[in-house]
Design an enzyme around this catalytic site. Structure first.
Site, PDB file in Angstrom:
ATOM      1  N   CYS A  47       0.876  -1.171   0.000  1.00  0.00           N
ATOM      2  CA  CYS A  47       0.000   0.000   0.000  1.00  0.00           C
ATOM      3  C   CYS A  47       0.914   1.223   0.000  1.00  0.00           C
ATOM      4  CB  CYS A  47      -0.877  -0.030   1.253  1.00  0.00           C
ATOM      5  SG  CYS A  47      -1.762   1.485   1.633  1.00  0.00           S
ATOM      6  N   HIS A  48       0.375   2.336  -0.456  1.00  0.00           N
ATOM      7  CA  HIS A  48       1.184   3.554  -0.479  1.00  0.00           C
ATOM      8  C   HIS A  48       1.715   3.900   0.924  1.00  0.00           C
ATOM      9  CE1 HIS A  48       2.338   7.332  -2.472  1.00  0.00           C
ATOM     10  NE2 HIS A  48       2.301   7.779  -1.237  1.00  0.00           N
ATOM     11  N   THR A  49       0.983   3.512   1.965  1.00  0.00           N
ATOM     12  CA  THR A  49       1.412   3.834   3.331  1.00  0.00           C
ATOM     13  C   THR A  49       2.714   3.112   3.695  1.00  0.00           C
ATOM     14  OG1 THR A  49      -0.898   4.178   3.904  1.00  0.00           O
ATOM     15  CG2 THR A  49       0.623   3.950   5.745  1.00  0.00           C
ATOM     16  N   HIS A  69       1.048  -4.319   5.640  1.00  0.00           N
ATOM     17  CA  HIS A  69      -0.195  -4.335   6.428  1.00  0.00           C
ATOM     18  C   HIS A  69      -1.414  -4.734   5.611  1.00  0.00           C
ATOM     19  CE1 HIS A  69      -0.072  -0.365   4.557  1.00  0.00           C
ATOM     20  NE2 HIS A  69      -1.375  -0.320   4.701  1.00  0.00           N
ATOM     21  N   GLU A  70      -1.204  -5.265   4.390  1.00  0.00           N
ATOM     22  CA  GLU A  70      -2.361  -5.647   3.554  1.00  0.00           C
ATOM     23  C   GLU A  70      -2.124  -7.096   3.134  1.00  0.00           C
ATOM     24  OE1 GLU A  70      -4.006  -2.449   0.823  1.00  0.00           O
ATOM     25  OE2 GLU A  70      -3.660  -3.994  -0.660  1.00  0.00           O
ATOM     26  N   CYS A  99     -11.260  -4.554  19.847  1.00  0.00           N
ATOM     27  CA  CYS A  99     -11.302  -5.407  21.049  1.00  0.00           C
ATOM     28  C   CYS A  99     -12.721  -5.617  21.544  1.00  0.00           C
ATOM     29  CB  CYS A  99     -10.422  -4.811  22.151  1.00  0.00           C
ATOM     30  SG  CYS A  99     -11.155  -3.399  23.007  1.00  0.00           S
ATOM     31  N   CYS A 102     -13.076  -1.686  24.742  1.00  0.00           N
ATOM     32  CA  CYS A 102     -12.507  -0.403  25.180  1.00  0.00           C
ATOM     33  C   CYS A 102     -13.518   0.731  24.958  1.00  0.00           C
ATOM     34  CB  CYS A 102     -11.191  -0.123  24.465  1.00  0.00           C
ATOM     35  SG  CYS A 102     -11.395   0.378  22.744  1.00  0.00           S
ATOM     36  N   CYS A 105     -14.253   1.181  21.250  1.00  0.00           N
ATOM     37  CA  CYS A 105     -15.075   0.116  20.667  1.00  0.00           C
ATOM     38  C   CYS A 105     -16.515   0.193  21.156  1.00  0.00           C
ATOM     39  CB  CYS A 105     -14.490  -1.255  20.987  1.00  0.00           C
ATOM     40  SG  CYS A 105     -13.033  -1.647  19.984  1.00  0.00           S
ATOM     41  N   CYS A 113      -9.737   1.636  17.871  1.00  0.00           N
ATOM     42  CA  CYS A 113      -9.725   0.826  19.103  1.00  0.00           C
ATOM     43  C   CYS A 113      -8.488   1.233  19.899  1.00  0.00           C
ATOM     44  CB  CYS A 113      -9.663  -0.659  18.735  1.00  0.00           C
ATOM     45  SG  CYS A 113      -9.306  -1.749  20.132  1.00  0.00           S
ATOM     46  N   ARG A 117      -3.134   0.145  20.677  1.00  0.00           N
ATOM     47  CA  ARG A 117      -2.575   1.207  19.838  1.00  0.00           C
ATOM     48  C   ARG A 117      -1.265   1.768  20.392  1.00  0.00           C
ATOM     49  NH1 ARG A 117      -0.488   3.803  16.798  1.00  0.00           N
ATOM     50  NH2 ARG A 117      -1.216   5.264  15.205  1.00  0.00           N
ATOM     51  N   CYS A 177      -6.615  -3.478   3.603  1.00  0.00           N
ATOM     52  CA  CYS A 177      -6.455  -2.015   3.687  1.00  0.00           C
ATOM     53  C   CYS A 177      -7.158  -1.227   2.587  1.00  0.00           C
ATOM     54  CB  CYS A 177      -4.981  -1.604   3.743  1.00  0.00           C
ATOM     55  SG  CYS A 177      -4.823   0.183   3.984  1.00  0.00           S
ATOM     56  N   ARG A 372      -2.372  -2.422  -7.287  1.00  0.00           N
ATOM     57  CA  ARG A 372      -1.839  -3.244  -6.215  1.00  0.00           C
ATOM     58  C   ARG A 372      -0.953  -4.343  -6.802  1.00  0.00           C
ATOM     59  NH1 ARG A 372      -2.526   0.393  -2.972  1.00  0.00           N
ATOM     60  NH2 ARG A 372      -3.588   0.138  -0.967  1.00  0.00           N
TER      61      ARG A 372
HETATM   62  N1  LIG Z   1      -6.843   6.669   5.873  1.00  0.00           N
HETATM   63  C1  LIG Z   1      -6.578   5.388   5.664  1.00  0.00           C
HETATM   64  O1  LIG Z   1      -7.018   4.509   6.413  1.00  0.00           O
HETATM   65  C2  LIG Z   1      -5.740   4.994   4.491  1.00  0.00           C
HETATM   66  C3  LIG Z   1      -5.732   3.667   4.049  1.00  0.00           C
HETATM   67  C4  LIG Z   1      -4.983   3.343   2.900  1.00  0.00           C
HETATM   68  C5  LIG Z   1      -4.240   4.314   2.260  1.00  0.00           C
HETATM   69  N2  LIG Z   1      -4.251   5.585   2.751  1.00  0.00           N
HETATM   70  C6  LIG Z   1      -3.535   6.658   2.065  1.00  0.00           C
HETATM   71  O2  LIG Z   1      -4.306   6.983   0.915  1.00  0.00           O
HETATM   72  C7  LIG Z   1      -3.462   7.551  -0.088  1.00  0.00           C
HETATM   73  C8  LIG Z   1      -3.682   6.816  -1.400  1.00  0.00           C
HETATM   74  O3  LIG Z   1      -3.219   5.487  -1.326  1.00  0.00           O
HETATM   75  P1  LIG Z   1      -3.044   4.616  -2.665  1.00  0.00           P
HETATM   76  O4  LIG Z   1      -2.450   3.323  -2.233  1.00  0.00           O
HETATM   77  O5  LIG Z   1      -4.301   4.655  -3.468  1.00  0.00           O
HETATM   78  O6  LIG Z   1      -1.933   5.519  -3.400  1.00  0.00           O
HETATM   79  P2  LIG Z   1      -1.492   5.670  -4.918  1.00  0.00           P
HETATM   80  O7  LIG Z   1      -0.137   6.238  -4.886  1.00  0.00           O
HETATM   81  O8  LIG Z   1      -1.726   4.388  -5.650  1.00  0.00           O
HETATM   82  O9  LIG Z   1      -2.516   6.732  -5.554  1.00  0.00           O
HETATM   83  C9  LIG Z   1      -2.359   8.112  -5.470  1.00  0.00           C
HETATM   84  C10 LIG Z   1      -2.883   8.763  -6.759  1.00  0.00           C
HETATM   85  O10 LIG Z   1      -2.808  10.179  -6.597  1.00  0.00           O
HETATM   86  C11 LIG Z   1      -2.374  10.764  -7.813  1.00  0.00           C
HETATM   87  N3  LIG Z   1      -1.806  12.099  -7.510  1.00  0.00           N
HETATM   88  C12 LIG Z   1      -0.601  12.378  -6.954  1.00  0.00           C
HETATM   89  N4  LIG Z   1      -0.469  13.710  -6.786  1.00  0.00           N
HETATM   90  C13 LIG Z   1      -1.603  14.265  -7.240  1.00  0.00           C
HETATM   91  C14 LIG Z   1      -2.102  15.619  -7.322  1.00  0.00           C
HETATM   92  N5  LIG Z   1      -1.370  16.645  -6.884  1.00  0.00           N
HETATM   93  N6  LIG Z   1      -3.340  15.831  -7.821  1.00  0.00           N
HETATM   94  C15 LIG Z   1      -4.096  14.792  -8.273  1.00  0.00           C
HETATM   95  N7  LIG Z   1      -3.678  13.493  -8.225  1.00  0.00           N
HETATM   96  C16 LIG Z   1      -2.472  13.248  -7.705  1.00  0.00           C
HETATM   97  C17 LIG Z   1      -1.389   9.757  -8.375  1.00  0.00           C
HETATM   98  O11 LIG Z   1      -1.195   9.930  -9.783  1.00  0.00           O
HETATM   99  C18 LIG Z   1      -2.066   8.437  -8.021  1.00  0.00           C
HETATM  100  O12 LIG Z   1      -2.947   8.027  -9.050  1.00  0.00           O
HETATM  101  C19 LIG Z   1      -2.035   7.435   0.475  1.00  0.00           C
HETATM  102  O13 LIG Z   1      -1.710   8.666   1.089  1.00  0.00           O
HETATM  103  C20 LIG Z   1      -2.158   6.345   1.526  1.00  0.00           C
HETATM  104  O14 LIG Z   1      -1.147   6.475   2.491  1.00  0.00           O
HETATM  105  C21 LIG Z   1      -4.993   5.937   3.829  1.00  0.00           C
HETATM  106  N1  LIG Z   2       1.841   6.836  11.584  1.00  0.00           N
HETATM  107  C1  LIG Z   2       1.213   7.739  10.680  1.00  0.00           C
HETATM  108  C2  LIG Z   2      -0.284   7.539  10.676  1.00  0.00           C
HETATM  109  C3  LIG Z   2      -0.661   6.933   9.425  1.00  0.00           C
HETATM  110  C4  LIG Z   2      -2.166   6.759   9.373  1.00  0.00           C
HETATM  111  O1  LIG Z   2      -2.937   7.724   9.489  1.00  0.00           O
HETATM  112  N2  LIG Z   2      -2.562   5.542   9.181  1.00  0.00           N
HETATM  113  C5  LIG Z   2      -3.938   5.222   8.933  1.00  0.00           C
HETATM  114  C6  LIG Z   2      -3.956   3.965   8.139  1.00  0.00           C
HETATM  115  S1  LIG Z   2      -3.108   4.129   6.609  1.00  0.00           S
HETATM  116  C7  LIG Z   2      -3.239   2.611   5.971  1.00  0.00           C
HETATM  117  O2  LIG Z   2      -2.696   2.574   4.755  1.00  0.00           O
HETATM  118  C8  LIG Z   2      -4.718   4.950  10.207  1.00  0.00           C
HETATM  119  O3  LIG Z   2      -5.444   3.995  10.354  1.00  0.00           O
HETATM  120  N3  LIG Z   2      -4.613   5.848  11.140  1.00  0.00           N
HETATM  121  C9  LIG Z   2      -5.239   5.694  12.422  1.00  0.00           C
HETATM  122  C10 LIG Z   2      -4.276   5.086  13.414  1.00  0.00           C
HETATM  123  O4  LIG Z   2      -3.080   4.975  13.053  1.00  0.00           O
HETATM  124  O5  LIG Z   2      -4.711   4.734  14.502  1.00  0.00           O
HETATM  125  C11 LIG Z   2       1.515   9.166  10.992  1.00  0.00           C
HETATM  126  O6  LIG Z   2       1.715   9.469  12.177  1.00  0.00           O
HETATM  127  O7  LIG Z   2       1.544   9.942  10.031  1.00  0.00           O
HETATM  128 ZN   LIG Z   3      -2.721   0.778   3.638  1.00  0.00          ZN
HETATM  129 ZN   LIG Z   4     -11.215  -1.587  21.477  1.00  0.00          ZN
END
Ligand SMILES: NC(=O)c1ccc[n+]([C@@H]2O[C@H](COP(=O)([O-])OP(=O)(O)OC[C@H]3O[C@@H](n4cnc5c(N)ncnc54)[C@H](O)[C@@H]3O)[C@@H](O)[C@H]2O)c1
Ligand SMILES: N[C@@H](CCC(=O)N[C@@H](CSCO)C(=O)NCC(=O)O)C(=O)O
Ligand SMILES: [Zn+2]
Ligand SMILES: [Zn+2]
Length: 379
Positions: A47-49, A69-70, A99, A102, A105, A113, A117, A177, A372
């Site tokens: 994943c991008h993360t 993580h995926e 859990c 908590c 939850c 949760c 954490r 994820c 992916r």
């Molecule tokens: N909140 C969550 O729980 C959670 C879960 C998974 C991923 N994420 C985050 O979500 C984001 C996306 O993840 P992904 O795996 O799909 O990433 P990815 O890199 O596959 O996709 C990102 C897309 O954004 C585009 N992009 C980049 N800069 C841009 C801009 N300025 N304007 C428009 N488009 C632009 C890229 O061309 C690409 O298509 C990441 O930051 C990841 O860390 C968050």
């Molecule tokens: N450690 C990072 C936080 C990153 C973050 O926000 N993670 C998301 C999941 S991304 C999955 O691809 C998330 O679930 N956040 C809630 C949590 O972490 O409890 C930072 O500090 O930037």
């Molecule tokens: Zn992820």
């Molecule tokens: Zn919990």
């Protein structure tokens, strides 16, 4: 079981330092302690993360660590007191624990949760605040409570979802994820209604899953925004109805969208992790009710800003982690939806490699043509 209670030596991809190629090492994985589960990881995706933490920009990123993580796998052994899974169960590790006891939850207000954490954020297990991974006696940190770039990992029992054993693990690993995050951002966090106008910034896996979720919710217009024009053809298959490339416009992208939609969109989603785009995503929302959901993860030190007037005049700024899904309760449900062909998963997999080829896989996710990449961990 021959390995039960024993240290397992297996292959894992260790990130010794930020941005340095991962190294496939022989890693010692200690047996699970009370409340822990050791899982044989069969398949993991990137994943991008993972790339974000590897880059060194994650304030919670600790090195050396095992990222990932995926994933999906099979329980190898369980520690004392573990009742909900047993050896042989098919599982998906969940970085967002559940859990069911908590304050979080029980609140009924969040999927976050609090049980483990404090340990998962510092790369250790709750029980003894230590790692279960080592290389020649040197501890290696866990990551997000999952560390799936390894043939075996140890997770907390509250961080593992038992799934239908007939589900193909090389596909449903994605339900750990990106796909749930996008779907849930629409269904749980924004609660998009039929007839809505939706804007999605970033058409990677997460953004495309937002499109899929929005289409299922009956959105009327789904506008995809990306700086990579190659994304549009794929995006159409996930429900995107219009494409805007910010590079084709001189006006700020929020103004372009407001003009296209008679005053702004009903819902927007930032799926990139860029704080300037987060601002644009809020400001392209319709006055009075438009809601913007932050999904992307931004680097340490980055902050969002806008004129407070944007909120005073009714726009709403929200965020989502794992799409608001309660992991252990709802990941099995997502697996069933996949088996009934009610959600896509296979369509997000553009590449298949092995764990040993993980550095190539990281190159691929930076190259644009990859959604992916699933790694086979046992070859
Ligand atoms: N909140 C969550 O729980 C959670 C879960 C998974 C991923 N994420 C985050 O979500 C984001 C996306 O993840 P992904 O795996 O799909 O990433 P990815 O890199 O596959 O996709 C990102 C897309 O954004 C585009 N992009 C980049 N800069 C841009 C801009 N300025 N304007 C428009 N488009 C632009 C890229 O061309 C690409 O298509 C990441 O930051 C990841 O860390 C968050
Ligand atoms: N450690 C990072 C936080 C990153 C973050 O926000 N993670 C998301 C999941 S991304 C999955 O691809 C998330 O679930 N956040 C809630 C949590 O972490 O409890 C930072 O500090 O930037
Ligand atoms: Zn992820
Ligand atoms: Zn919990």
């Amino acid at each position: 079981m021959a390995t039960h209670g024993q240290v397992i030596t297996c292959k894992a991809a260790v990130a010794w330092e930020p941005n340095k190629p991962l190294v496939i090492e022989d890693v010692q994985v200690a047996p699970p302690q009370a409340g822990e589960v050791r899982v044989k990881i069969l398949f993991t995706a990137l994943c991008h993360t993972d790339a974000y933490t590897w880059s060194g920009k994650d304030p919670e990123g600790l090195f050396p660590c095992i990222l990932g993580h995926e994933a999906a796998g099979i329980v190898e052994s369980v520690g004392e007191g573990v009742t909900e899974v047993q050896p042989g169960d098919h599982v998906i590790p969940c970085y967002q624990a559940e859990c069911k006891e908590c304050k979080f939850c029980k609140s009924g207000k969040t999927n976050l949760c609090g049980k483990v954490r404090s340990a998962t954020g510092v790369g250790v297990m709750m029980n003894d605040r230590k790692s279960r991974f080592s290389v020649n006696g040197k501890p290696i940190y866990h990551f997000m409570g999952t560390s799936t770039f390894s043939q075996y990992t140890v997770v907390h029992d509250v961080s593992v979802a038992k799934i239908d054993p007939t589900a193909p693990l090389n596909k449903v690993c994605l339900l750990g994820c990106g796909v749930p995050t996008g779907l849930g951002a629409v269904w749980n966090t924004a609660k998009v209604e039929a007839g809505s106008i939706v804007a999605i910034f970033g058409l990677g896996t997460v953004g495309l899953a937002v499109a899929e979720g929005a289409k299922a919710a009956g959105a009327l217009r789904i506008i995809g925004i990306d700086i990579d024009p190659k994304k549009f053809d794929t995006a159409k298959n996930f429900g995107v109805t219009e494409f805007v490339n910010p590079k084709d416009h001189e006006k700020p992208i929020q103004q372009v969208l407001v003009d296209l939609t008679d005053g702004g969109v009903d819902y927007s989603f930032e799926c990139i992790g860029n704080v300037s785009v987060m601002r644009a995503a809020l400001e392209c929302c319709h006055k009075g009710w438009g809601t913007s959901v932050i999904v992307g993860v931004a680097a340490s030190g980055q902050e969002i800003s806008t004129r407070p007037f944007q909120l005073v005049t009714g726009r709403v700024w929200k965020g989502t982690a794992f799409g608001g899904f309660k992991s252990r309760s709802q990941v099995p449900w997502l697996v069933e939806k996949y088996l009934k062909k009610e959600i896509k998963v296979d369509e997000y997999i553009t590449h298949n490699l092995t764990l040993a080829e993980i550095n190539r896989a990281f190159d691929l996710i930076h190259e644009g043509g990859c959604l992916r990449c699933v790694l086979d961990c046992q070859v």
